[in-house]
Design a protein around this motif. Structure first.
Motif, PDB file in Angstrom:
ATOM      1  N   SER A  35       0.841  -1.215   0.000  1.00 50.80           N
ATOM      2  CA  SER A  35       0.000   0.000   0.000  1.00 50.80           C
ATOM      3  C   SER A  35       0.867   1.252   0.000  1.00 50.80           C
ATOM      4  N   ALA A  36       2.033   1.154  -0.638  1.00 51.71           N
ATOM      5  CA  ALA A  36       3.000   2.258  -0.603  1.00 51.71           C
ATOM      6  C   ALA A  36       2.437   3.529  -1.226  1.00 51.71           C
ATOM      7  N   GLY A  37       1.836   3.403  -2.417  1.00 50.71           N
ATOM      8  CA  GLY A  37       1.284   4.580  -3.076  1.00 50.71           C
ATOM      9  C   GLY A  37       0.108   5.160  -2.321  1.00 50.71           C
ATOM     10  N   LYS A  38      -0.759   4.290  -1.827  1.00 45.19           N
ATOM     11  CA  LYS A  38      -1.927   4.749  -1.061  1.00 45.19           C
ATOM     12  C   LYS A  38      -1.501   5.508   0.183  1.00 45.19           C
ATOM     13  N   LEU A  39      -0.478   5.006   0.868  1.00 43.74           N
ATOM     14  CA  LEU A  39       0.016   5.676   2.067  1.00 43.74           C
ATOM     15  C   LEU A  39       0.558   7.069   1.746  1.00 43.74           C
ATOM     16  N   VAL A  40       1.262   7.200   0.614  1.00 42.57           N
ATOM     17  CA  VAL A  40       1.793   8.512   0.227  1.00 42.57           C
ATOM     18  C   VAL A  40       0.654   9.481  -0.064  1.00 42.57           C
ATOM     19  N   ALA A  41      -0.342   9.018  -0.842  1.00 40.90           N
ATOM     20  CA  ALA A  41      -1.466   9.887  -1.179  1.00 40.90           C
ATOM     21  C   ALA A  41      -2.213  10.333   0.081  1.00 40.90           C
ATOM     22  N   GLU A  42      -2.468   9.402   0.982  1.00 43.36           N
ATOM     23  CA  GLU A  42      -3.168   9.744   2.224  1.00 43.36           C
ATOM     24  C   GLU A  42      -2.334  10.686   3.081  1.00 43.36           C
ATOM     25  N   HIS A  43      -1.037  10.436   3.123  1.00 43.85           N
ATOM     26  CA  HIS A  43      -0.143  11.294   3.911  1.00 43.85           C
ATOM     27  C   HIS A  43      -0.160  12.723   3.383  1.00 43.85           C
ATOM     28  N   LEU A  44      -0.094  12.891   2.077  1.00 44.92           N
ATOM     29  CA  LEU A  44      -0.090  14.232   1.490  1.00 44.92           C
ATOM     30  C   LEU A  44      -1.393  14.965   1.805  1.00 44.92           C
TER      31      LEU A  44
END
Length: 306
Positions: A35-44
């Motif tokens: 879920s690397a991409g999802k985590l980045v999007a949510e973090h931003l």
């Protein structure tokens, strides 16, 4: 039937000057190990004030029967509908520099229409670079340095990241087609895939997201906060270490991968798994098969035959 790209989206009436901005994009539905991409999007989205400035016509792109949106039923009536959205968010980095983030479900169909719609927005706003991000499974242990694979429409956009030394055929994605088409149209586009240990591919792995965020910041020049992701990464690594210590079977898998990794590094004399020599690297066929197996597992099915 040819469509006017402007018929595929609605834009807010109050959009500031975005000339030279960066457009990041992440879509649910394709491969995203750890879920690397999802985590980045949510973090931003969680670390910066933001607002939606454009909405794509999701009905043009989504197959509702394959990915049914959630509805809430309460006693004797329907109470809520979690409507899917493909939207562009306006955010600002730590220094106040504006950037854009396109998120939502990956289009099920109409990929070419989708690409032309995003192109229309990019040209409308004067966006200088589009960048996608996600995670991919790798046969490497979490106890060794994990990298990021970079790709782009121009060599200069790849930076210091080592390319994969193989040519391969893998299942396509809307994000990959977007980058490919942008290259044909003369627009700068890039993408990053964080390496995730294969045994953690189905878990949430913040360390891979942290690597992604760093690669995005370096490539775009944006000053992106990473405190929350860094803290989550430290907690996750501690939990993984605890679980490995509590299972001899898991520990054996990790040790075997460590030995394989160390043997390769000693033989190649490189600082990264992405070395020029392909002697110890997985073949394109092996990597393609691994990609397909991972995608099939996410859909609850079997990998396609090759």
């Amino acid at each position: 039937m040819a469509l006017d790209p402007e018929d595929l989206y609605e834009v807010d009436s109050d959009v500031p000057d975005l000339g030279g901005a960066v457009l990041l994009h992440y879509f649910d539905g394709f491969m995203d190990a750890g879920s690397a991409g999802k985590l980045v999007a949510e973090h931003l989205l969680n670390s910066s004030e933001h607002r939606v400035i454009a909405r794509l016509d999701v009905d043009r792109f989504l197959d509702y029967r394959s990915r049914r949106p959630t509805m809430t039923y309460s006693i004797d009536h329907w109470e809520d509908y979690d409507a899917p959205e493909l939207v562009v968010h306006l955010l600002h980095d730590v220094d106040g520099v504006p950037f854009l983030l396109l998120t939502g479900p990956e289009p099920d169909h109409g990929w070419e229409w989708f690409c032309t719609a995003v192109r229309s927005l990019v040209e409308r706003w004067g966006v200088r670079l589009t960048t996608g991000f996600h995670g991919i499974p790798m046969g490497a242990p979490h106890t060794r340095p994990l990298g990021v694979t970079a790709h782009a429409t121009r060599d200069e956009l790849v930076g210091d990241h080592r390319p994969l030394p193989n040519r391969m055929q893998v299942p396509g994605s809307a994000a990959a087609l977007l980058e490919f088409r942008f290259g044909e149209w003369g627009h700068d586009a890039s993408g990053f895939a964080a390496h995730v240990p294969s045994y953690l591919a189905d878990s949430t792995y913040p360390s891979a997201a942290l690597n992604l965020l760093g690669a995005i910041a370096e490539a775009t020049g944006l000053n992106l906060p990473d405190g929350d992701l860094r803290e989550a990464s430290q907690e996750a690594e501690a939990e993984i270490a605890r679980q490995v210590a509590g299972s001899e079977k898991v520990a054996d898998v990790v040790r075997a991968l460590e030995q394989q990794y160390d043997t390769f590094m000693e033989a190649s004399g490189k600082e990264s798994l992405l070395a020029e020599s392909v002697e110890h690297m997985p073949t394109a066929e092996e990597l393609g098969s691994q990609f397909e197996r991972f995608l099939a597992e996410q859909n609850g099915g079997d990998a396609p035959e090759r």
